[in-house]
Motif scaffolding. Sequence first.
Motif, short mmCIF file in Angstrom:
data_model
loop_
_atom_site.label_atom_id
_atom_site.label_comp_id
_atom_site.label_asym_id
_atom_site.label_seq_id
_atom_site.Cartn_x
_atom_site.Cartn_y
_atom_site.Cartn_z
N MET A 90 0.71 -1.26 0.00
CA MET A 90 0.17 0.05 0.09
C MET A 90 0.89 1.25 0.08
O MET A 90 0.53 2.41 -0.69
CB MET A 90 -0.86 0.00 1.12
CG MET A 90 -2.14 0.42 1.00
SD MET A 90 -3.50 -0.28 2.38
CE MET A 90 -2.61 -0.08 3.71
N THR A 267 -7.80 2.34 -3.21
CA THR A 267 -8.63 2.90 -2.42
C THR A 267 -9.35 1.73 -2.11
O THR A 267 -9.81 2.06 -0.65
CB THR A 267 -9.24 4.21 -3.28
OG1 THR A 267 -8.43 5.04 -3.71
CG2 THR A 267 -10.42 4.92 -2.31
N ARG A 270 -7.96 -0.10 0.82
CA ARG A 270 -8.01 0.71 1.92
C ARG A 270 -9.16 0.85 2.72
O ARG A 270 -9.38 0.74 4.08
CB ARG A 270 -7.51 1.89 1.72
CG ARG A 270 -5.70 2.09 1.93
CD ARG A 270 -5.36 3.77 1.73
NE ARG A 270 -4.09 3.76 1.46
CZ ARG A 270 -3.47 4.60 0.34
NH1 ARG A 270 -4.23 5.20 -0.38
NH2 ARG A 270 -2.23 4.36 0.06
N GLN A 271 -10.22 1.15 1.95
CA GLN A 271 -11.57 1.70 2.52
C GLN A 271 -12.46 0.37 2.99
O GLN A 271 -13.31 0.39 3.32
CB GLN A 271 -12.22 2.67 1.61
CG GLN A 271 -11.26 3.82 1.59
CD GLN A 271 -12.12 5.15 0.79
OE1 GLN A 271 -13.18 4.83 0.20
NE2 GLN A 271 -11.59 6.22 0.99
#
Length: 325
Positions: A90, A267, A270-271
Motif C-alpha cells: 500500500m 482506495t 484501503r477503504q
Amino acid sequence: MKALVCNNFGDVNTLSYQEMPDPNAGSDDVLVQVRAAGVVFTDILLAEGKYQTKPALPFILGTEISGDVVAVGSNVTRFKPGDRVMSLAMNFGAFAEKIALPGWLPTRLPPNISYESGAAMMSSTATAQHALRQRADMQVGETLVVTGAAGATGSGAIQVGKAIGARVIAVCSSDEKAAFAKSQGADETINYTKEDLKKAIKERTGGRGADVVFDTVGGDVFGACARAMATNGRLLVVGFASGNLPILPVNLTLVKVYSVIGVHWLTFVRQQPELHAKNMEELLVWVEQGIINPAIDSVVPLSEGVAALKRLSSRRAMGKVVIKP
Ligand SMILES: NC(=O)c1ccc[n+]([C@@H]2O[C@H](COP(=O)([O-])OP(=O)(O)OC[C@H]3O[C@@H](n4cnc5c(N)ncnc54)[C@H](OP(=O)(O)O)[C@@H]3O)[C@@H](O)[C@H]2O)c1
C-alpha cells in the motif's frame, strides 16, 4: 538490503539499485522476504512523479509482492513466520528484498501457486475483478470491451470477464497482441491500428455497443469507446497508459444513457478491506479451478529492475512483468 530506489522524480533510467536499511516492522506488522514483485504501469508514473500520489523522496518503488513471512509483530495473529503470502504494497516498497506490511493486508498464498503468479495477480487481476464486480456489476452474457488487452491489467480483465461469464472483445494495437489476447480467452479482437475502433465495436455488438468497457489506455481509445456504448452501459476509467487524459462531452452519457465509473483498486483495498478479502477468496477459487492463470511476460532480476519497467514503457510487454529479488 538491496532495493530499486527513486531518489529524484524522473525517467526510469534514473532509478538506482542500491543498499537501503531493512524496513522497520511494528507490533501490527508482518515482515516479508520478497520472492516476487509485479510490475505495474503505475510504477513508471510514480518514478516520473506523474502519479496521483507523490511519495516522499527517496522511496522504494513497487506496489505488489509475494513472499514468505519472516517475522510478525506482537499484535499479529493471522500469520506466523514461514507463511507464504501475496499482497498489495500500500505504501510502495515492493522492489526490495524485504518489506513490512500491516498484518491485516496480505492474503495467504496457497502452496500450489507460484510466487510469480501470486505477485502477478495482485494489482492487475484483482483490479479487474474489483472493477467488473463492484464497480460495473458485470452480468453473465453481457459484452465486455477491454482496451490495452494484452497488458497486465487488460489480460487480467479478459480472464476475469470470462470467469464472470461475459463475452469479451479485446482491443489491441497489433495482430501479435490480438493473438495473445485471444490466448487469454478473448472471444473477439480488434486491432485499432487497422480498424476504426468505434465502428468495429458497433459491428461486433450488432450495433448495440458495449455493455461494459474496461479502459486502461485513455486518449483517443477512450474517446472511441465513449461513442460505442450500449444503453445502460458502464464505461470504466481504469488508466491512461497512452499518457493522454481524455475529455468527455458529457452529453454522450445522456444521449446514450450510460455511466462513466472511476476505478481505484488501492482506495478500495484501503477503504473496504473485508470486501477485498472476499474478492481474494473468489480469485483464489478461480485460480484453483484453472479459470484464472495470470500470464507472465517475463521474470527479471531486481538488479535489472529498470529493464523490467522499460518493457512496459516501450509497450512490448504481453501479460505481467515480474521482478525477482
Ligand atoms: N485504477 C486502478 O486501480 C489501476 C490498477 C492497475 C493499473 N492501472 C492503470 O492501468 C493502466 C495499465 O496498466 P498495466 O500495468 O496493465 O500496463 P501495461 O501492462 O503496460 O499495459 C498497458 C497497455 O496500454 C496500451 N498503451 C497504449 N498506449 C501506450 C503507451 N503510449 N505506452 C504504453 N502502453 C500503451 C498498450 O496496449 P496496446 O499497445 O495494445 O494499445 C499496453 O499493453 C495504467 O495506466 C495503470 O496506471 C490502474
